[in-house]
Design a protein around this motif. Structure first.
Motif, PDB file in Angstrom:
ATOM      1  N   SER A  57       3.702   1.505  -4.999  1.00  0.00           N
ATOM      2  CA  SER A  57       2.303   1.792  -5.277  1.00  0.00           C
ATOM      3  C   SER A  57       1.446   0.750  -4.555  1.00  0.00           C
ATOM      4  O   SER A  57       1.953  -0.063  -3.781  1.00  0.00           O
ATOM      5  CB  SER A  57       2.040   1.780  -6.783  1.00  0.00           C
ATOM      6  OG  SER A  57       0.694   2.119  -7.039  1.00  0.00           O
ATOM      7  N   GLU A  58       0.138   0.771  -4.817  1.00  0.00           N
ATOM      8  CA  GLU A  58      -0.791  -0.215  -4.258  1.00  0.00           C
ATOM      9  C   GLU A  58      -1.080  -1.296  -5.295  1.00  0.00           C
ATOM     10  O   GLU A  58      -0.909  -1.087  -6.502  1.00  0.00           O
ATOM     11  CB  GLU A  58      -2.106   0.477  -3.866  1.00  0.00           C
ATOM     12  CG  GLU A  58      -1.953   1.596  -2.841  1.00  0.00           C
ATOM     13  CD  GLU A  58      -1.637   1.066  -1.455  1.00  0.00           C
ATOM     14  OE1 GLU A  58      -1.904  -0.132  -1.206  1.00  0.00           O
ATOM     15  OE2 GLU A  58      -1.125   1.828  -0.630  1.00  0.00           O
TER      16      GLU A  58
ATOM     17  N   LEU B 243      -4.493   7.418  -8.180  1.00  0.00           N
ATOM     18  CA  LEU B 243      -3.678   6.223  -8.360  1.00  0.00           C
ATOM     19  C   LEU B 243      -2.349   6.481  -7.662  1.00  0.00           C
ATOM     20  O   LEU B 243      -1.534   7.273  -8.139  1.00  0.00           O
ATOM     21  CB  LEU B 243      -3.464   5.945  -9.844  1.00  0.00           C
ATOM     22  CG  LEU B 243      -4.750   5.776 -10.665  1.00  0.00           C
ATOM     23  CD1 LEU B 243      -4.420   5.612 -12.144  1.00  0.00           C
ATOM     24  CD2 LEU B 243      -5.556   4.584 -10.167  1.00  0.00           C
ATOM     25  N   PRO B 244      -2.084   5.839  -6.531  1.00  0.00           N
ATOM     26  CA  PRO B 244      -0.922   6.200  -5.707  1.00  0.00           C
ATOM     27  C   PRO B 244       0.391   5.727  -6.316  1.00  0.00           C
ATOM     28  O   PRO B 244       0.473   4.641  -6.901  1.00  0.00           O
ATOM     29  CB  PRO B 244      -1.202   5.484  -4.382  1.00  0.00           C
ATOM     30  CG  PRO B 244      -2.031   4.302  -4.776  1.00  0.00           C
ATOM     31  CD  PRO B 244      -2.874   4.742  -5.929  1.00  0.00           C
ATOM     32  N   CYS B 245       1.410   6.559  -6.167  1.00  0.00           N
ATOM     33  CA  CYS B 245       2.762   6.195  -6.569  1.00  0.00           C
ATOM     34  C   CYS B 245       3.722   7.170  -5.902  1.00  0.00           C
ATOM     35  O   CYS B 245       3.480   8.380  -5.906  1.00  0.00           O
ATOM     36  CB  CYS B 245       2.925   6.239  -8.090  1.00  0.00           C
ATOM     37  SG  CYS B 245       4.479   5.469  -8.642  1.00  0.00           S
TER      38      CYS B 245
ATOM     39  N   ALA C 112       3.084  -0.347 -10.889  1.00  0.00           N
ATOM     40  CA  ALA C 112       1.764  -0.504 -11.510  1.00  0.00           C
ATOM     41  C   ALA C 112       0.699  -0.697 -10.437  1.00  0.00           C
ATOM     42  O   ALA C 112       0.976  -1.181  -9.340  1.00  0.00           O
ATOM     43  CB  ALA C 112       1.756  -1.691 -12.465  1.00  0.00           C
ATOM     44  N   VAL C 113      -0.530  -0.257 -10.777  1.00  0.00           N
ATOM     45  CA  VAL C 113      -1.669  -0.412  -9.876  1.00  0.00           C
ATOM     46  C   VAL C 113      -2.898  -0.726 -10.722  1.00  0.00           C
ATOM     47  O   VAL C 113      -3.089  -0.146 -11.799  1.00  0.00           O
ATOM     48  CB  VAL C 113      -1.882   0.872  -9.040  1.00  0.00           C
ATOM     49  CG1 VAL C 113      -2.022   2.085  -9.920  1.00  0.00           C
ATOM     50  CG2 VAL C 113      -3.096   0.720  -8.122  1.00  0.00           C
ATOM     51  N   SER C 114      -3.728  -1.664 -10.256  1.00  0.00           N
ATOM     52  CA  SER C 114      -4.974  -2.000 -10.958  1.00  0.00           C
ATOM     53  C   SER C 114      -6.089  -1.097 -10.458  1.00  0.00           C
ATOM     54  O   SER C 114      -6.230  -0.870  -9.253  1.00  0.00           O
ATOM     55  CB  SER C 114      -5.343  -3.463 -10.712  1.00  0.00           C
ATOM     56  OG  SER C 114      -4.401  -4.335 -11.308  1.00  0.00           O
TER      57      SER C 114
END
Length: 336
Positions: free
Chosen positions: A14-15, A28-30, A122-124
């Motif tokens: 992810s980012e 939200l990329p994954c 996880a991504v914020s």
């Protein structure tokens, strides 16, 4: 790019963070990628992720779940979050969030389960232009200015590294609650589908019952028609018998006339005349005998027709019995 903790045969990527304006839609990329340390990975970038269980968390709260083709969203996110389903076959498990709000700021965790394998990334999610929010509202929401958001929220990889065992248990409990909600929704959906099918079956049974009643009515009409035909056949048989009686009487008369002819044999002229009359009578008798034969043939034919009609009547009565048995079976099925 931040990578998740790697498990046996696949991993999630992810980012570190994603930025979005209020009111916009954000993804939200994954993505699932193979673990190159294994020669035969379970999942590859081109392998479908449809058969996996996909969970998305906001902190310790499970907000979205995909399992066995079924989808459930937590209250407050219904209609706002979704997977890009057409990309699941390519391993894309990104979460699309519509109508971004201030309360949506935080860390989002994607969890993918495939058989015994499980991995997380996880991504914020940060907001642009936080300074546009009135200071008193930002303070009530506990929001920091844009320039300190990166300090307030960990990046995705750092969040997973610092996550406590208690937070993990909270996430699992939240996922269990959402899965229970999914099961209840699925059961309700199945119940509604079964009720719909039962109503359709009841409608079909009513239609079949109506059809059986119509068939019974038609069978009764046909039975009545057969009875009328039998009555007509009996009348015709009686008529044939009456004609036979008349024919016998005529035969007796002809015999008497023959006796008269024998008595007048001594008178030659009268004899010739009588012989001619006798020839005429004989021809007439032969004609009547032929007519009698024809009537007898007609009677035989009528009797055969009656036998055919009786067989047809028996066949229809048998068909009626079969239909009644089928109807009883259908009624027993409905009662069950």
């Amino acid at each position: 790019m931040a990578e998740s903790r790697v498990h046996n045969q696949f991993k999630l990527t992810s980012e570190d963070h994603v930025e979005v304006k209020v009111g916009e839609e954000v993804t939200l990329p994954c993505h699932i990628s193979p673990d190159t340390s294994h020669l035969t990975p379970v999942l590859t970038p081109d392998t479908s992720a449809v058969a996996t269980t996909i969970r998305w968390f906001k902190g310790t709260e499970c907000i979205y779940m995909y399992k066995n083709g079924q989808v459930t969203e937590r209250s407050g996110y219904e209609g706002r979050v979704s997977l890009i389903t057409q990309k699941l076959k390519r391993g894309n498990v990104s979460l699309r969030l519509r109508d971004f709000r201030w309360s949506d700021i935080g860390v989002y965790i994607c969890q993918v389960i495939h058989g015994e394998q499980k991995d997380e990334a996880a991504v914020s999610l940060l907001v642009r232009e936080v300074s546009a929010k009135p200071k008193h509202e930002a303070k009530l929401l506990g929001l920091a200015p844009y320039e300190v958001q990166h300090e307030r929220f960990d990046s995705g990889s750092r969040y997973l590294q610092r996550e406590t065992q208690e937070d993990k248990l909270k996430r699992e409990a939240s996922a269990g609650e959402l899965e229970l909600k999914m099961e209840k929704e699925l059961k309700e959906k199945l119940r509604q589908e079964m009720m719909k099918q039962l109503k359709e079956k009841d409608t079909q049974l009513d239609d079949m019952t109506q059809e059986v009643r119509e068939k019974d009515r038609q069978l009764d009409d046909m039975t009545q028609e057969v009875r009328e035909k039998d009555t007509q056949l009996d009348d015709m048989t009686q008529e044939v018998r009456e004609k036979e009686r008349l024919l016998e009487e005529k035969n007796q008369i002809m015999e008497q006339r023959e006796k008269l002819l024998e008595e007048k044999e001594n008178q030659l002229e009268e004899k010739d005349k009588q012989l001619k009359d006798r020839d005429i009578q004989l021809e007439d008798r032969n004609h009547r005998l032929g007519e009698k034969d024809r009537l007898l043939e007609e009677r035989v034919k009528q009797l055969k027709d009656r036998d055919i009609q009786l067989e047809d009547r028996n066949h229809r009565l048998g068909e009626k019995d079969r239909l009644l048995k089928e109807r009883e079976k259908l009624l027993e099925g409905k009662e069950k």
